[in-house]
Design an enzyme around this catalytic site. Structure first.
Site, mmCIF file in Angstrom:
data_model
loop_
_atom_site.group_PDB
_atom_site.id
_atom_site.type_symbol
_atom_site.label_atom_id
_atom_site.label_comp_id
_atom_site.label_asym_id
_atom_site.label_seq_id
_atom_site.Cartn_x
_atom_site.Cartn_y
_atom_site.Cartn_z
ATOM 1 N N LYS A 1 0.851 -1.200 0.000
ATOM 2 C CA LYS A 1 0.000 0.000 0.000
ATOM 3 C C LYS A 1 0.882 1.244 0.000
ATOM 4 O O LYS A 1 1.857 1.323 0.753
ATOM 5 C CB LYS A 1 -0.897 -0.018 1.248
ATOM 6 N N TRP B 1 -9.610 0.364 1.067
ATOM 7 C CA TRP B 1 -10.718 1.031 1.763
ATOM 8 C C TRP B 1 -10.251 2.105 2.753
ATOM 9 O O TRP B 1 -10.888 2.337 3.778
ATOM 10 C CB TRP B 1 -11.616 0.006 2.472
ATOM 11 N N HIS B 2 -9.154 2.752 2.428
ATOM 12 C CA HIS B 2 -8.623 3.803 3.309
ATOM 13 C C HIS B 2 -8.773 5.188 2.677
ATOM 14 O O HIS B 2 -7.943 6.061 2.894
ATOM 15 C CB HIS B 2 -7.149 3.524 3.638
ATOM 16 N N TYR B 3 -9.825 5.373 1.908
ATOM 17 C CA TYR B 3 -10.038 6.672 1.258
ATOM 18 C C TYR B 3 -10.354 7.739 2.310
ATOM 19 O O TYR B 3 -10.875 7.444 3.385
ATOM 20 C CB TYR B 3 -11.149 6.588 0.214
#
Length: 601
Positions: free
Chosen positions: A434, A535-537
């Site tokens: 990531k 899913w870390h927006y």
């Protein structure tokens, strides 16, 4: 008797597969486990039970028009909203509005083995809502009490000290707020074999020092906390609500907020009420107390919070007028500066099935990338037999279909092909890399003036060259791990087996290590073609542009935003620890500001 048993075996196998797909067994177990959740959470009610009459009759259906005013109305019962509501209710009346249901009786939420199913569930009672960014990347937003903590991979790791300093938080209060969360819902994981192998591989390739088990964000290799207990049962932010005052805390589920209403008669608009729809389609209005200090607080996440502000008339004037939304405040920054941390994964085959594990081990590098791992849910019989959809972690991490080609036809073909691929190709796990702080940013805008329509979101993955460079560096680190002595000993896949899997993987669209890792251009294309989300927006309501440093909406009275939409970067390796802490932290700050020492916090 042996003949009878033999005849029954195929029937039993088929029945077992059917039960896996429908989750009947786990649902029954969970129903028994949570049959008394209403006794533990007496303050949680369906939104249709709401009445604006009085505190004592707040859940009646009398239909009285006499207004009951709340000290705080929180829009969104998610990762930040739950600890915030629990904290504020210790001294003041709080109404928490959540558009989804409760997590306690949903086996796809509470059981780790169903993690990937929850993300792909498209039923009306789903805890997640799928959306596709204009980039072509499938994503989800939470639609359940507890928010992202109810559907994520569970990893718990704090923000770094430098991050805390950068955003200007009080380090002493932060150090008190994290343990408040941890004592209630966080556990030390029992490391799965896959996680141990990745840990040893990280250390072998130089991601050091080894920091053991710690919640802290420090360079090197470590294992962190988890919100799954040793039995694989999830704890969520919703359980933090038990720390609130049940006499002052009202939680409504299936309460879909339509907009915030304002008094615009003064120099600055002043938030006065929230309009929401219940599960039966009836509209209600909850009013804010006129007492000084009372506030409406939006905690609907990086997608929901800017969306609520826009629907309420706060945002770029031209965009609002196109949708016939009355402009309360012209602010061109609402919905801007959206970011998502791009994720690229490598599937590593093994010569045998591996135990399921979500994220437990992490490598925090000085190259701007984080290395994590998961295993076990790709090769299960359930994963192969059931259609979980492209949005599930299992399909998303296996798919090598480039984002713009992820059409519904391609997805259906992928699912059909998967069932015809030998299950050996699914044995193994994933190593994830990531980008820590992407410089690529995008924007969010409304598609319509209806809250149920997900807004249009663009993240512009890899539009900044530095992000692409870091992805290339990350893939090369992953390659070293896969080829490390510790990891090859664990995988035990010889060249003949790997060649066989490689041939089968063409049909399964599996991301194996690229053949030419010395070719930077090829790796850059690999990054672009295989990008998915973790899913870390975040972003859309940035500090200094939409909200002030104390999270009050600029030039608006009695309105704050408290969640990840205010972040310019995602804290730590995984943000849930910091977002929960933020809810507690701001709650305590507010109480101290209003009550001083009398707050007792």
């Amino acid at each position: 008797m042996a003949a009878v048993i033999g005849a029954l075996v195929p029937v039993i196998v088929k029945l077992s597969l059917l039960l896996l797909c429908l989750n009947i067994n786990s649902s029954l177990i969970q129903a028994r486990k949570w049959e008394s959740w209403k006794d533990k959470y007496p303050f949680i009610k369906p939104s249709s039970s709401f009445s604006s009459s009085s505190p004592s009759n707040a859940w009646s259906s009398s239909g009285s028009n006499e207004a009951y005013d709340y000290d705080y109305i929180i829009v969104g019962g998610g990762t930040a909203g739950c600890p915030l509501a629990a904290t504020l209710s210790q001294k003041f009346s709080v109404l928490l509005l959540e558009r989804g249901g409760v997590p306690f009786d949903n086996a796809n939420v509470t059981l780790m083995q169903n993690f990937h199913i929850s993300l792909a569930d498209t039923s009306p009672t789903s805890a997640s809502q799928i959306f596709v960014s204009t980039d072509g990347v499938f994503n989800v937003r939470a639609k359940v009490l507890g928010g992202g903590t109810s559907i994520n991979a569970g990893f718990y790791s704090r923000a770094s000290e430098s991050y805390i300093k950068k955003v200007g938080w009080d380090s002493k209060l932060v150090s008190e707020s994290f343990p408040w969360i941890e004592k209630q819902i966080v556990h030390r994981p029992i490391l799965a074999p896959w996680q141990k192998a990745v840990r040893d591989g990280l250390l072998e390739v130089g991601i050091s020092p080894f920091n053991g088990f710690t919640y802290d964000h420090i360079y090197g290799t470590k294992s962190g906390g988890t919100i799954f207990d040793r039995f694989g049962r999830r704890k969520t932010a919703a359980e933090l609500l038990t720390s609130g005052n049940p006499e002052k805390l009202h939680v409504l589920v299936h309460a879909t907020v339509q907009k915030i209403e304002f008094d615009t008669s003064g120099k600055k608009p002043r938030a006065v009420a929230v309009v929401f729809e219940d599960e039966k389609g009836n509209q209600h209005k909850a009013f804010l107390s006129k007492t000084k200090g009372s506030e409406i607080i939006v905690s609907s996440g990086a997608i929901g919070s800017p969306q609520i502000l826009l629907l309420s008339g706060i945002g770029p004037k031209a965009e609002l007028e196109k949708l016939n939304i009355s402009v309360v405040l012209d602010n061109k920054f609402v919905g801007k500066g959206m970011s998502d941390n791009p994720l690229n994964t490598i599937f590593v085959p093994t010569n045998r099935p591996v135990q399921q594990s979500l994220i437990q081990t992490v490598g925090i590098t000085k190259m701007g990338v984080y290395i994590e791992a998961s295993s076990g849910y790709g090769e299960s019989e359930e994963s192969i037999q059931c259609d979980h959809g492209i949005a599930s972690a299992e399909i998303g991490q296996l798919s090598a279909i480039p984002p713009k080609q992820r059409t519904h036809e391609a997805i259906e073909a992928h699912k059909r092909n998967k069932k015809n691929v030998p299950r050996e190709v699914f044995r193994g796990g994933f190593i994830l890399e990531k980008i820590a702080t992407p410089l690529s940013t995008g924007h969010l805008s409304l598609k319509s003036n209806k809250i149920d329509d997900s807004p249009s979101v663009t993240f512009n993955y890899f539009s900044h060259p530095r992000d692409l460079m870091q992805c290339v560096d990350g893939i090369r680190i992953v390659e070293k791990i896969v080829k490390s002595k510790h990891f090859t000993n664990f995988a035990q896949c010889d060249k003949e087996t790997l060649d066989k899997l490689l041939n089968m993987s063409v049909q399964a669209n599996i991301n194996l290590i690229p053949k030419h890792t010395n070719d930077t251009e090829s790796l850059e294309q690999f990054c672009k073609d295989t990008v998915i989300t973790i899913w870390h927006y975040h972003g859309g309501c940035h500090v200094g542009k939409v909200v002030s440093p104390d999270y009050r909406v600029i030039n608006v009275k009695r309105l704050r935003v408290i969640d990840g939409s205010t972040f310019t970067e995602s804290p730590g390796t995984n943000p849930q620890a910091t977002v929960m802490m933020m809810g507690r932290y701001i709650g305590v700050k507010i109480l101290r500001e209003r009550l001083g020492r009398a707050a007792g916090l």
